[in-house]
Structures are given as C-alpha cells and as structure tokens.
Design a protein around this motif. Structure first.
Motif, short mmCIF file in Angstrom:
data_model
loop_
_atom_site.label_atom_id
_atom_site.label_comp_id
_atom_site.label_asym_id
_atom_site.label_seq_id
_atom_site.Cartn_x
_atom_site.Cartn_y
_atom_site.Cartn_z
N VAL A 218 -0.38 -2.59 -12.64
CA VAL A 218 0.67 -1.68 -12.19
C VAL A 218 0.72 -1.75 -10.67
O VAL A 218 -0.26 -2.12 -10.01
N GLY A 219 1.89 -1.43 -10.10
CA GLY A 219 2.06 -1.53 -8.65
C GLY A 219 2.76 -0.34 -8.06
O GLY A 219 3.42 0.44 -8.77
N LEU A 220 2.61 -0.21 -6.75
CA LEU A 220 3.20 0.92 -6.04
C LEU A 220 3.43 0.51 -4.58
O LEU A 220 2.52 -0.02 -3.94
N PRO A 221 4.63 0.75 -4.03
CA PRO A 221 4.83 0.46 -2.60
C PRO A 221 4.13 1.52 -1.75
O PRO A 221 4.17 2.72 -2.06
N VAL A 222 3.49 1.09 -0.68
CA VAL A 222 2.77 2.01 0.19
C VAL A 222 3.20 1.74 1.64
O VAL A 222 3.35 0.59 2.05
N ARG A 223 3.43 2.81 2.41
CA ARG A 223 3.81 2.67 3.81
C ARG A 223 2.56 2.49 4.67
O ARG A 223 1.59 3.23 4.54
N LEU A 224 2.63 1.51 5.57
CA LEU A 224 1.47 1.15 6.37
C LEU A 224 1.60 1.53 7.84
O LEU A 224 0.73 1.21 8.64
N ASP A 225 2.69 2.22 8.21
CA ASP A 225 2.94 2.49 9.63
C ASP A 225 1.81 3.30 10.27
O ASP A 225 1.40 3.01 11.40
N ARG A 226 1.31 4.31 9.57
CA ARG A 226 0.23 5.12 10.15
C ARG A 226 -1.06 4.31 10.27
O ARG A 226 -1.82 4.47 11.24
N SER A 297 -18.19 4.79 7.50
CA SER A 297 -16.88 4.92 8.13
C SER A 297 -16.28 3.54 8.38
O SER A 297 -16.96 2.51 8.26
N LEU A 298 -15.00 3.52 8.76
CA LEU A 298 -14.35 2.26 9.10
C LEU A 298 -15.10 1.54 10.21
O LEU A 298 -15.28 0.32 10.17
N GLY A 299 -15.51 2.30 11.22
CA GLY A 299 -16.22 1.69 12.34
C GLY A 299 -17.51 1.03 11.89
O GLY A 299 -17.86 -0.05 12.37
N GLU A 300 -18.24 1.68 11.00
CA GLU A 300 -19.50 1.11 10.51
C GLU A 300 -19.26 -0.13 9.66
O GLU A 300 -20.07 -1.06 9.65
N LEU A 301 -18.13 -0.16 8.95
CA LEU A 301 -17.85 -1.28 8.07
C LEU A 301 -17.28 -2.50 8.79
O LEU A 301 -17.40 -3.62 8.29
N GLN A 401 -2.14 7.90 -0.81
CA GLN A 401 -2.24 9.15 -0.06
C GLN A 401 -3.30 9.06 1.02
O GLN A 401 -3.10 9.49 2.17
N LEU A 402 -4.45 8.48 0.69
CA LEU A 402 -5.54 8.36 1.66
C LEU A 402 -5.15 7.45 2.81
O LEU A 402 -5.59 7.65 3.95
N LEU A 403 -4.34 6.44 2.54
CA LEU A 403 -3.91 5.55 3.61
C LEU A 403 -2.96 6.22 4.60
O LEU A 403 -2.77 5.72 5.70
N GLN A 404 -2.38 7.36 4.21
CA GLN A 404 -1.51 8.10 5.13
C GLN A 404 -2.33 8.97 6.08
O GLN A 404 -1.77 9.59 7.00
N GLN A 405 -3.65 8.99 5.90
CA GLN A 405 -4.55 9.74 6.80
C GLN A 405 -5.67 8.80 7.27
O GLN A 405 -6.85 9.02 6.99
N PRO A 406 -5.31 7.74 7.96
CA PRO A 406 -6.32 6.71 8.33
C PRO A 406 -7.43 7.26 9.22
O PRO A 406 -8.53 6.71 9.23
N GLU A 407 -7.14 8.31 9.96
CA GLU A 407 -8.17 8.88 10.84
C GLU A 407 -9.33 9.48 10.05
O GLU A 407 -10.42 9.69 10.62
#
Length: 409
Positions: A218-226, A297-301, A401-407
């Motif tokens: 299954v697929g879903l479009p996701v916005r990557l701007d943030r 975290s992203l920084g650690e990874l 949803q989580l990708l819309q809060q990258p911080e």
C-alpha cells in the motif's frame, strides 16, 4: 622445513563456501602472521583470508573466480621450527605423525576435534551454486506438478521451480517434462551468459523464499518540505532515509504487532527495534542493520549510518551487521523512481520504501492559491498473514505524521 596449510576459514556460522576474488601472494612470497593474502567473497560480504604464522609461500592451490567450501586447501607455507613453537600452529607433518600413531594403536579412541585430516588438503572441486537463473521466453503454460524424475534432473542441474516456471510444458495438463527441460537447455546453449556472483545468488534465493508468502503493498503520498527545511539547518546533514528510518521505528514502537512474524499459531513480537537499510552495491543489495533506532536521535544515527553504508559499499560488513533486523527501509527515490513495490526479506514482515520527491501544486486555504510542495510516495510491503491493509495504512499514516515534526525525530 615444516609445512603449514592455508585453508578456507569459517567466515561465519551460516557460511559454507566463498569465492576467491583476488590472490595477493605467489610462491616464494614472504608473509607475516595475520597477513591478508587472499580476498574472498561470500554471499554477504568481501573478506580476507589471513595467515596463521610467518613463512614463505610454497604453493598456491586457489584460483581466482572459483568457489571453495570451508576447510579447502588454498595454499601451503614453509615455516621454521621456531615459528611453529612460537605460534603453536599445526603442520602437515604433525598431522601425518598423528595418523601413523593412530594406525598403530587402532584400539585407542581418536581425538579428531583438533586433528588435521590429510584428506581435507586435497584440492576440492569448485562448489556448484545452488541457484542458477535461466533466461526464459514467455509461454502460455507453465510448470505445475513436478514428477520425481523431473525433480531428480532439476536437482542434478541445481534448478529451482522458479527457473522452469515459464517453460512451455508438453506433458499432461501443461506439465513440464524432462524432455521439455532438455530441449530448452539446448535452445539457450548458444545464448550469451555469465556466471552469477555469490551476492546475486544470495539475493535471488532470499527473494524466492520471500515470495512464498502472501505479500501486499500500500502507498501514501507524504510531504517532505518540513523535513527538507529541517535538514538544511543540520550539520552533518542526515539523509532522507534516516528521517524515514527514525519515523518508522517510532511508529513501530507504538504498534509492535505490525513488525511481528508468524510462527505456527503465534505472532512473535520484536524484542528490539533494529531496522535494516537497503544499500545498493555493485552486484546486488545488502541490508546492514542499525540497532535500537527507537532510542537514538537523528544526530546520533547520522555518523553511525554513514559509516555503515560506507562499509557496506566496500563489502566490509561483519556477519553480525546483517542479522536481527525486524524490518527494512529502502530509498528507491535515489534512482529517480517515484513508486515501487519492494519485497521484505524472508525473516521480516515489513519493508518501507520512499520514492523520489516531486514538486506539485497544492492548494493552500491560508493564501487561497496553489503553492509548490515536495511530495514523495511512501509505500510499505507486508506479509498479509500478519498485517492487514488497514493496519498497514494506519502505520503509513503514522510515519507520515511523524515526518511533519522532524525536530522531534
């Protein structure tokens, strides 16, 4: 002068053979202890065969491009008595003395666990790969029931059912007969061909085993701007794959049953959220595993991920780097692909894929106009025995949803 063998080592508990890709020594070469003298390729990585002691190369039995099983003699070293005493290595002469003593006292129990067997030093024939792909023309009927005679012939040739699935059968009900197979082999005899690498064979075998399950995508479009805006302010900059990897891990923590696997009448749930990343190499794909992604975290990874990918592309991964993943992330968007249906590994239930970002006009109620936004297709392929379409859809929505809060990743 004592003689010490160079043997194909056990390069991993599940590795029974390896292909010689480069020989760095010749008869007469002086070598040191633990010196890498032969480079070999397994189905998982490129590794080195090292010497057990210092000495002079006496003979080279290995040949480049040939596959040898574990324990096969690859070469011989002439060493000094002092070096044998210093390192404690076993020699051919010592093995011969033990056999002589054992033959003189056959009633005594033989301890062969650490003994060298002279038979193991005979040049073994090249190991025939267990999977051989065949180019096949399209046919209207394929293989169905396989007779014992046909099965025996396929075993002799190292063929799987998938290799003959498109051969037009002339037997009852379209069954492929031995005669059909032989005729087809003769037909392609003059076609151009090349030997498949151990990596290619491993990928083929994994995908064949994966396809025995009912898989769905299954697929879903996701916005990557943030995500892209957040990435611009980071140093070092995490790749898009890492953002998706981290969001995927957090979503699975909330719904661990989605990444479980079916074993009989039980769904076995993950004990750690270790997730693999598909890395394209010269002749296939390897999937090194990042550990405890949900706790880092992203920084650690970022540095860990970069180092792992670099080792994967140089084929320097250890066997442990490839084990224990509960799911995989693949970024096929790096090849400009906007959509795809990736296949999970046989031991995993899920694989999450990310397509290439594309600028699209999106209506904004705030400015009452279309504005350009970057969208990418997010897809998940899953074992339908464990996860249903609705569950996979909710998992994808949570990742988006989580990708819309990258911080917060």
């Amino acid at each position: 002068m004592p003689t010490v063998p160079i043997l194909m080592p056990q390069l991993g508990e599940s590795i029974a053979e390896a292909t010689v890709v480069r020989i760095d020594i010749a008869p007469g070469t002086e070598v040191k202890v633990d010196q890498e003298v032969i480079e070999v390729e397994t189905s998982k990585a490129t590794m080195g065969v090292t010497t057990l002691c210092s000495g002079i190369v006496k003979e080279i039995h290995a040949k480049e491009g040939v596959t040898y099983s574990v324990g096969t003699l690859l070469g011989l070293l002439d060493v000094t008595d002092e070096e044998v005493t210093r390192t404690g290595v076993d020699t051919l002469e010592a093995a011969a003395d033990r056999r002589t003593a054992a033959a003189a006292a056959p009633e005594q129990e033989k301890n062969l666990h650490f003994a060298l067997d002279d038979d193991s030093y005979e040049e073994a024939p090249a190991v025939v790969p267990s999977v051989k792909g065949l180019p096949v023309p399209a046919g209207t009927m394929g293989a169905h029931y396989i007779s014992p005679r046909m099965r025996a012939r396929m075993d002799e040739m190292g063929l799987r059912e998938a290799d003959i699935s498109a051969i037009v059968g002339t037997g009852a009900g379209g069954r492929v007969t031995v005669e059909d197979l032989e005729k087809f082999i003769d037909y392609i005899e003059t076609w151009p061909s090349s030997n498949a690498s151990p990596m290619r064979l491993a990928v083929a075998d994994a995908m064949r085993r994966s396809w025995t399950r009912p898989l769905a995508t299954v697929g879903l479009p996701v916005r990557l701007d943030r995500v892209l805006e957040h990435r611009r302010n980071q140093e070092p900059k995490p790749g898009l794959t890492l953002y998706v990897l981290r969001a995927f891990a957090l979503a699975l923590v909330e719904d661990p049953a989605s990444s479980g696997f079916l074993m009989g009448q039980k769904v076995v749930h993950p004990r750690a959220f270790d997730i693999g990343v598909a890395v394209q190499v010269e002749d296939g794909v390897v999937v090194p595993v990042l550990r405890k992604v949900d706790q880092k975290s992203l920084g650690e990874l970022t540095n860990e991920y970069a180092e792992m990918v670099e080792r994967a592309r140089r084929r320097r991964l250890a066997e442990g780097d490839l084990k224990g993943g509960i799911a995989t992330v693949t970024n096929f968007g790096t090849f400009g692909l906007t959509s795809g249906t990736p296949i999970p590994l046989p031991n995993e239930t899920l694989i999450l894929g990310l397509g290439a970002g594309v600028k699209k006009p999106v209506w904004s109620d705030q400015v009452e106009a279309f504005i350009p936004m970057t969208e990418a297709e997010l897809v998940v392929t899953f074992d339908h025995r464990v996860v249903d379409g609705g569950g996979a859809g909710m998992l994808l929505n949570r990742v988006a949803q989580l990708l819309q809060q990258p911080e917060k990743l």
